[in-house]
Design a protein around this motif. Structure first.
Motif, PDB file in Angstrom:
ATOM      1  N   ARG A  65      -1.934   0.619 -13.750  1.00 27.40           N
ATOM      2  CA  ARG A  65      -2.972   0.624 -14.960  1.00 27.40           C
ATOM      3  C   ARG A  65      -2.142   0.735 -15.915  1.00 27.40           C
ATOM      4  O   ARG A  65      -1.544   1.698 -16.194  1.00 27.40           O
ATOM      5  CB  ARG A  65      -3.946   1.869 -14.882  1.00 27.40           C
ATOM      6  CG  ARG A  65      -5.341   1.099 -13.187  1.00 27.40           C
ATOM      7  CD  ARG A  65      -6.609   1.920 -13.371  1.00 27.40           C
ATOM      8  NE  ARG A  65      -7.651   0.888 -12.920  1.00 27.40           N
ATOM      9  CZ  ARG A  65      -8.707   0.567 -13.173  1.00 27.40           C
ATOM     10  NH1 ARG A  65      -9.645   1.505 -13.638  1.00 27.40           N
ATOM     11  NH2 ARG A  65      -9.016  -0.707 -12.655  1.00 27.40           N
ATOM     12  N   TRP A  74     -11.857   2.842  -6.133  1.00 28.37           N
ATOM     13  CA  TRP A  74     -11.886   3.660  -6.617  1.00 28.37           C
ATOM     14  C   TRP A  74     -13.265   4.098  -6.223  1.00 28.37           C
ATOM     15  O   TRP A  74     -14.200   3.313  -6.370  1.00 28.37           O
ATOM     16  CB  TRP A  74     -11.596   3.934  -7.777  1.00 28.37           C
ATOM     17  CG  TRP A  74     -10.665   3.288  -8.730  1.00 28.37           C
ATOM     18  CD1 TRP A  74     -10.634   2.420  -9.250  1.00 28.37           C
ATOM     19  CD2 TRP A  74      -9.434   4.154  -8.877  1.00 28.37           C
ATOM     20  NE1 TRP A  74      -9.019   2.405  -9.501  1.00 28.37           N
ATOM     21  CE2 TRP A  74      -8.811   3.118  -9.559  1.00 28.37           C
ATOM     22  CE3 TRP A  74      -9.407   6.022  -8.444  1.00 28.37           C
ATOM     23  CZ2 TRP A  74      -7.168   3.699  -9.591  1.00 28.37           C
ATOM     24  CZ3 TRP A  74      -7.642   5.687  -8.947  1.00 28.37           C
ATOM     25  CH2 TRP A  74      -7.224   5.429  -9.452  1.00 28.37           C
ATOM     26  N   ILE A 134     -11.041   9.625 -13.208  1.00 27.56           N
ATOM     27  CA  ILE A 134      -9.722  10.106 -12.889  1.00 27.56           C
ATOM     28  C   ILE A 134     -10.040  11.666 -13.245  1.00 27.56           C
ATOM     29  O   ILE A 134      -9.161  12.717 -12.356  1.00 27.56           O
ATOM     30  CB  ILE A 134      -9.115   9.928 -13.293  1.00 27.56           C
ATOM     31  CG1 ILE A 134      -8.578   7.896 -12.600  1.00 27.56           C
ATOM     32  CG2 ILE A 134      -7.278  10.567 -12.124  1.00 27.56           C
ATOM     33  CD1 ILE A 134      -7.815   6.712 -12.803  1.00 27.56           C
ATOM     34  N   SER A 140      -1.459   3.107  -9.931  1.00 26.45           N
ATOM     35  CA  SER A 140      -1.919   1.793  -9.580  1.00 26.45           C
ATOM     36  C   SER A 140      -1.754   0.512  -9.841  1.00 26.45           C
ATOM     37  O   SER A 140      -2.249  -0.559 -10.553  1.00 26.45           O
ATOM     38  CB  SER A 140      -3.681   1.734  -9.156  1.00 26.45           C
ATOM     39  OG  SER A 140      -3.664   2.224 -10.240  1.00 26.45           O
ATOM     40  N   GLY A 176     -12.191   4.569 -11.539  1.00 25.53           N
ATOM     41  CA  GLY A 176     -10.615   4.430 -11.984  1.00 25.53           C
ATOM     42  C   GLY A 176     -10.558   4.288 -13.556  1.00 25.53           C
ATOM     43  O   GLY A 176      -9.359   4.165 -14.408  1.00 25.53           O
ATOM     44  N   THR A 177     -11.246   4.899 -14.437  1.00 24.10           N
ATOM     45  CA  THR A 177     -11.247   5.792 -15.584  1.00 24.10           C
ATOM     46  C   THR A 177     -10.144   6.162 -15.750  1.00 24.10           C
ATOM     47  O   THR A 177     -10.558   7.177 -15.480  1.00 24.10           O
ATOM     48  CB  THR A 177     -12.698   5.251 -16.772  1.00 24.10           C
ATOM     49  OG1 THR A 177     -13.296   5.994 -16.182  1.00 24.10           O
ATOM     50  CG2 THR A 177     -13.274   3.757 -16.743  1.00 24.10           C
ATOM     51  N   LEU A 199      -4.541   5.810  -3.722  1.00 28.63           N
ATOM     52  CA  LEU A 199      -4.595   6.313  -5.139  1.00 28.63           C
ATOM     53  C   LEU A 199      -3.271   4.914  -5.855  1.00 28.63           C
ATOM     54  O   LEU A 199      -3.005   5.025  -6.868  1.00 28.63           O
ATOM     55  CB  LEU A 199      -3.357   7.659  -5.447  1.00 28.63           C
ATOM     56  CG  LEU A 199      -4.703   8.430  -5.025  1.00 28.63           C
ATOM     57  CD1 LEU A 199      -4.127  10.061  -5.862  1.00 28.63           C
ATOM     58  CD2 LEU A 199      -6.158   8.315  -5.534  1.00 28.63           C
ATOM     59  N   LEU A 207      -3.413   6.801 -12.772  1.00 25.68           N
ATOM     60  CA  LEU A 207      -3.482   6.158 -13.206  1.00 25.68           C
ATOM     61  C   LEU A 207      -2.044   4.853 -12.822  1.00 25.68           C
ATOM     62  O   LEU A 207      -2.064   3.440 -12.832  1.00 25.68           O
ATOM     63  CB  LEU A 207      -3.668   6.280 -15.031  1.00 25.68           C
ATOM     64  CG  LEU A 207      -4.832   6.720 -15.660  1.00 25.68           C
ATOM     65  CD1 LEU A 207      -4.872   6.298 -16.779  1.00 25.68           C
ATOM     66  CD2 LEU A 207      -5.568   5.240 -15.272  1.00 25.68           C
ATOM     67  N   ASP A 263      -5.872   0.300  -6.512  1.00 26.35           N
ATOM     68  CA  ASP A 263      -6.612   0.613  -7.859  1.00 26.35           C
ATOM     69  C   ASP A 263      -8.027   0.026  -6.800  1.00 26.35           C
ATOM     70  O   ASP A 263      -8.643  -0.691  -7.787  1.00 26.35           O
ATOM     71  CB  ASP A 263      -6.500  -1.225  -8.195  1.00 26.35           C
ATOM     72  CG  ASP A 263      -6.499  -0.875  -9.543  1.00 26.35           C
ATOM     73  OD1 ASP A 263      -7.521   0.423  -9.952  1.00 26.35           O
ATOM     74  OD2 ASP A 263      -6.651  -1.686 -10.948  1.00 26.35           O
TER      75      ASP A 263
END
Ligand code: HEC
Ligand code: HEC
Length: 303
Positions: A209, A251, A260, A207, A255-256, A246, A204, A249
């Protein structure tokens, strides 16, 4: 059809048509006793309904006669009367072959014109785009979506975002379509649940996040030990292996945090079928041009 079956069918047709034709001739002339009140004397529904006697309407007789004539004409012209071929010698295979030939006659010059162009030029050609769109909807939309925007349920990538798993050159895209692609992300459940969750936090973070800093730092070490061979030291992926970047961002599988974690724990395997046996080279060429141009058109639509 063997002789016995042929005669069996002839027998059925003669019997059925003969019997109904006899009824057709006989019924209007049949002498049915009629009472003075114009009914047959039959009473139905406890006397509520009485059966009348009327002549068959002329239109009914005319339509029936026309149907007999059509049936006879059909059996003379077309196959159906046992193994008789019919005077027209029609077969569905022949009709299909003729339609295919007529279609090829219209299409071949177009395909020849497009085959002479490179993939990029094909992508910009309006006629090729219409053909490409049809081919795409028929063969590719089930996984990639009508607009080519992908589907995380089957790991089908978005083809219009300009991000390529296996390379975005005309040659790469043609190879993806012609030969198919398989991306294998191995499962890592053996590392244990904690390590999987930490790895997910690190992924995460790659990217940008939202993530938990300490867990991500622990995940970074595990990543270095297990993941860099395919995803690269910086996590930017490797098109040779189809290992995704990766850090962008974008996916394949979602991408949650939950998606993942599932990806890392259970592994993933995206399979793009090979189209070379199913589609002609000319079709693949047109599709490659169509897909090659999707990002540009996506960008146009976004403006
Ligand atoms: C059964 C589902 C399925 C169908 C049908 C399908 N694809 Fe794919 N396609 C995928 C998957 C899954 C991937 C990703 C493969 C991987 O994970 O490496 C992919 C990858 C691709 C790629 C490579 C993308 C990249 O980023 O490098 C291209 C190009 C492509 N498909 C085009 C097509 C075209 C054109 C068609 C129709 C002729 C088609 N696909 C039909 C599932 C499908
Ligand atoms: C053998 C090569 C290989 C190794 C090792 C590997 N991966 Fe992957 N990984 C892939 C491939 C290939 C894919 C794409 C799968 C597909 O095409 O469906 C992928 C996909 C992913 C995805 C999904 C990305 C998306 O866009 O949905 C994540 C997340 C991921 N890997 C994380 C990891 C982590 C974390 C590790 C180490 C524990 C790791 N990978 C180790 C090859 C590898």
């Amino acid at each position: 059809m063997t002789g016995a079956w042929s005669w069996w069918i002839v027998g059925l047709i003669v019997f059925n048509l003969g019997l109904t034709f006899f009824l057709f001739l006989w019924a209007p002339r049949a002498k049915v006793p009629v009472l003075p009140d114009g009914t047959t004397g039959h009473v139905w529904a406890h006397g509520v309904i009485r059966e009348g006697m009327h002549r068959l309407p002329a239109w009914w007789i005319a339509v029936s006669l026309a149907m007999y004539i059509a049936a006879f004409a059909y059996f003379i012209l077309y196959p159906g009367f046992g193994d008789r071929e019919g005077t027209l010698r029609w077969t569905s295979a022949k009709e299909h072959a003729e339609a295919t030939a007529a279609n090829a006659q219209r299409l071949d010059p177009v395909l020849a014109r497009l085959a002479a162009k490179d993939v990029d030029a094909v992508g910009g050609d309006a006629q090729a785009r219409r053909l490409g769109e049809r081919l795409f909807v028929d063969n590719c939309a089930a996984c990639h979506g009508r607009e080519g925007r992908g589907n995380p349920l089957v790991g089908a990538p978005d083809l219009a975002d300009g991000v390529w798993l296996h390379g975005g050159s005309a040659k790469d895209i043609t190879a993806s379509i012609r030969d198919g692609r398989t991306g294998v992300m191995p499962p890592w459940s053996a590392l244990g649940n904690t390590a999987v969750k930490e790895l997910a936090q690190y992924v995460l973070s790659l990217s940008g996040r939202p993530h938990q800093g300490t867990a991500a730092a622990l995940g970074a070490a595990t990543f270095k030990a297990n993941c860099v061979a395919c995803h690269g030291a910086d996590g930017k992926g490797n098109p040779q292996l189809g290992a995704p970047n990766l850090t962008d961002d974008v996916w394949l599988w979602g991408g949650t945090q939950a998606a993942i974690e599932t990806t890392i724990r259970d592994g993933r395997q995206g399979h793009m079928p090979a189209w070379s046996p199913r589609l002609s080279d000319a079709d693949i060429h047109i599709l490659a041009g169509y897909v090659h141009h999707l990002p540009q058109r996506g960008a146009l639509a976004a403006r």
